[in-house]
Design a protein around this motif. Structure first.
Motif, PDB file in Angstrom:
ATOM      1  N   ILE A  39      -4.756  12.117  -2.303  1.00 40.67           N
ATOM      2  CA  ILE A  39      -5.469  10.841  -2.292  1.00 40.67           C
ATOM      3  C   ILE A  39      -6.614  10.972  -1.305  1.00 40.67           C
ATOM      4  O   ILE A  39      -6.406  11.267  -0.131  1.00 40.67           O
ATOM      5  CB  ILE A  39      -4.530   9.685  -1.914  1.00 40.67           C
TER       6      ILE A  39
ATOM      7  N   PHE B  77      -7.562   3.818  -6.074  1.00 42.97           N
ATOM      8  CA  PHE B  77      -7.440   5.075  -5.358  1.00 42.97           C
ATOM      9  C   PHE B  77      -8.451   6.079  -5.891  1.00 42.97           C
ATOM     10  O   PHE B  77      -8.635   6.197  -7.103  1.00 42.97           O
ATOM     11  CB  PHE B  77      -6.037   5.671  -5.520  1.00 42.97           C
ATOM     12  N   GLU B  78      -9.062   6.802  -4.972  1.00 41.69           N
ATOM     13  CA  GLU B  78      -9.858   7.972  -5.333  1.00 41.69           C
ATOM     14  C   GLU B  78      -8.954   9.161  -5.083  1.00 41.69           C
ATOM     15  O   GLU B  78      -8.454   9.348  -3.964  1.00 41.69           O
ATOM     16  CB  GLU B  78     -11.124   8.074  -4.489  1.00 41.69           C
ATOM     17  N   ILE B  79      -8.717   9.931  -6.120  1.00 39.15           N
ATOM     18  CA  ILE B  79      -7.790  11.052  -5.999  1.00 39.15           C
ATOM     19  C   ILE B  79      -8.500  12.369  -6.269  1.00 39.15           C
ATOM     20  O   ILE B  79      -9.584  12.406  -6.849  1.00 39.15           O
ATOM     21  CB  ILE B  79      -6.600  10.917  -6.981  1.00 39.15           C
TER      22      ILE B  79
ATOM     23  N   TRP C 287     -10.739   8.275 -10.208  1.00 41.83           N
ATOM     24  CA  TRP C 287     -10.510   6.881  -9.793  1.00 41.83           C
ATOM     25  C   TRP C 287      -9.386   6.287 -10.621  1.00 41.83           C
ATOM     26  O   TRP C 287      -9.411   6.316 -11.847  1.00 41.83           O
ATOM     27  CB  TRP C 287     -11.777   6.056  -9.984  1.00 41.83           C
TER      28      TRP C 287
ATOM     29  N   TYR D 203      -0.132   2.488 -13.235  1.00 42.81           N
ATOM     30  CA  TYR D 203      -1.490   2.937 -12.929  1.00 42.81           C
ATOM     31  C   TYR D 203      -2.355   2.695 -14.149  1.00 42.81           C
ATOM     32  O   TYR D 203      -1.870   2.668 -15.285  1.00 42.81           O
ATOM     33  CB  TYR D 203      -1.522   4.424 -12.528  1.00 42.81           C
TER      34      TYR D 203
ATOM     35  N   ARG E 286       0.945   4.053  -2.940  1.00 43.91           N
ATOM     36  CA  ARG E 286       0.713   5.472  -2.650  1.00 43.91           C
ATOM     37  C   ARG E 286       1.865   6.324  -3.172  1.00 43.91           C
ATOM     38  O   ARG E 286       1.658   7.353  -3.802  1.00 43.91           O
ATOM     39  CB  ARG E 286       0.557   5.713  -1.140  1.00 43.91           C
TER      40      ARG E 286
ATOM     41  N   PHE F 257      -4.659  -1.994  -6.133  1.00 38.45           N
ATOM     42  CA  PHE F 257      -5.348  -1.004  -5.320  1.00 38.45           C
ATOM     43  C   PHE F 257      -6.167  -0.076  -6.209  1.00 38.45           C
ATOM     44  O   PHE F 257      -5.790   0.194  -7.351  1.00 38.45           O
ATOM     45  CB  PHE F 257      -4.344  -0.152  -4.527  1.00 38.45           C
TER      46      PHE F 257
ATOM     47  N   ARG G 261       0.839  -1.206   0.000  1.00 39.76           N
ATOM     48  CA  ARG G 261       0.000   0.000   0.000  1.00 39.76           C
ATOM     49  C   ARG G 261       0.871   1.253   0.000  1.00 39.76           C
ATOM     50  O   ARG G 261       0.617   2.204  -0.746  1.00 39.76           O
ATOM     51  CB  ARG G 261      -0.903  -0.023   1.229  1.00 39.76           C
TER      52      ARG G 261
ATOM     53  N   GLU H  86      -8.834   4.980  -0.447  1.00 45.81           N
ATOM     54  CA  GLU H  86      -7.998   3.855  -0.853  1.00 45.81           C
ATOM     55  C   GLU H  86      -8.775   2.561  -0.678  1.00 45.81           C
ATOM     56  O   GLU H  86      -9.416   2.349   0.347  1.00 45.81           O
ATOM     57  CB  GLU H  86      -6.743   3.788   0.012  1.00 45.81           C
TER      58      GLU H  86
END
Length: 157
Positions: free
Chosen positions: A47, A65-67, A77, A89, A35, A63, A31, A50
């Motif tokens: 971020i 992630f909502e950023i 997303w 990513y 990140r 993972f 994680r 998560e």
């Protein structure tokens, strides 16, 4: 695809706040790596959330992630894949589930492998943190075969 309803959020688990351990040292380490990888990009302001999509200890972690995006064309997303392979990513508008994220990742890396085997440019392909040589392509190809044959089917169910 800023609407999270388009994502299959039932296929991921919300992670605790970043300052709280999950209780799994390998997951916490992955994680942190995910990140840091994501925060490297200037289009990530922060971020906001998560989620854990999948993990095979020491091999791969997926993972979501909502950023807070730094540019209007960036999706809020984003999937991040880390592990014993090149990190990357994948925008969530290209993948709704961990299965779709991994499937897209494998496909993108297979393109890289093919180009590296043939001595072609990889400049416009998924970034991989090794030289694009036939030897590196073969090592990566064997990992991709494992992911495709052993890990991807686990995610399909």
């Amino acid at each position: 695809m800023d609407n999270p309803a388009k994502l299959d959020l039932a296929s991921v688990i919300r992670l605790p706040p970043v300052d709280v351990s999950t209780g799994d040292a390998d997951l916490d380490s992955a994680r942190t790596e995910a990140r840091q990888y994501l925060q490297f990009y200037n289009w990530v302001v922060s971020i906001k959330g998560e989620y854990f999509g999948y993990g095979a200890d020491g091999i791969i972690y997926i993972f979501l992630f909502e950023i807070e995006p730094g540019r209007p064309e960036v999706n809020q997303w984003t999937w991040v894949i880390v592990g014993d392979l090149p990190p990357t990513y994948i925008p969530a508008d290209d993948a709704r589930t961990p299965f779709e994220a991994l499937d897209g990742y494998i496909g993108a890396l297979e393109d890289w492998v093919e180009a590296a085997r043939e001595g072609k440019s990889v400049a416009k392909l998924i970034p991989v943190n090794v030289d694009a040589t036939p030897a590196n392509a073969e090592m990566l190809a064997s990992r991709l075969k494992f992911l495709d044959e052993r890990i991807l089917p686990e995610l399909k169910t």
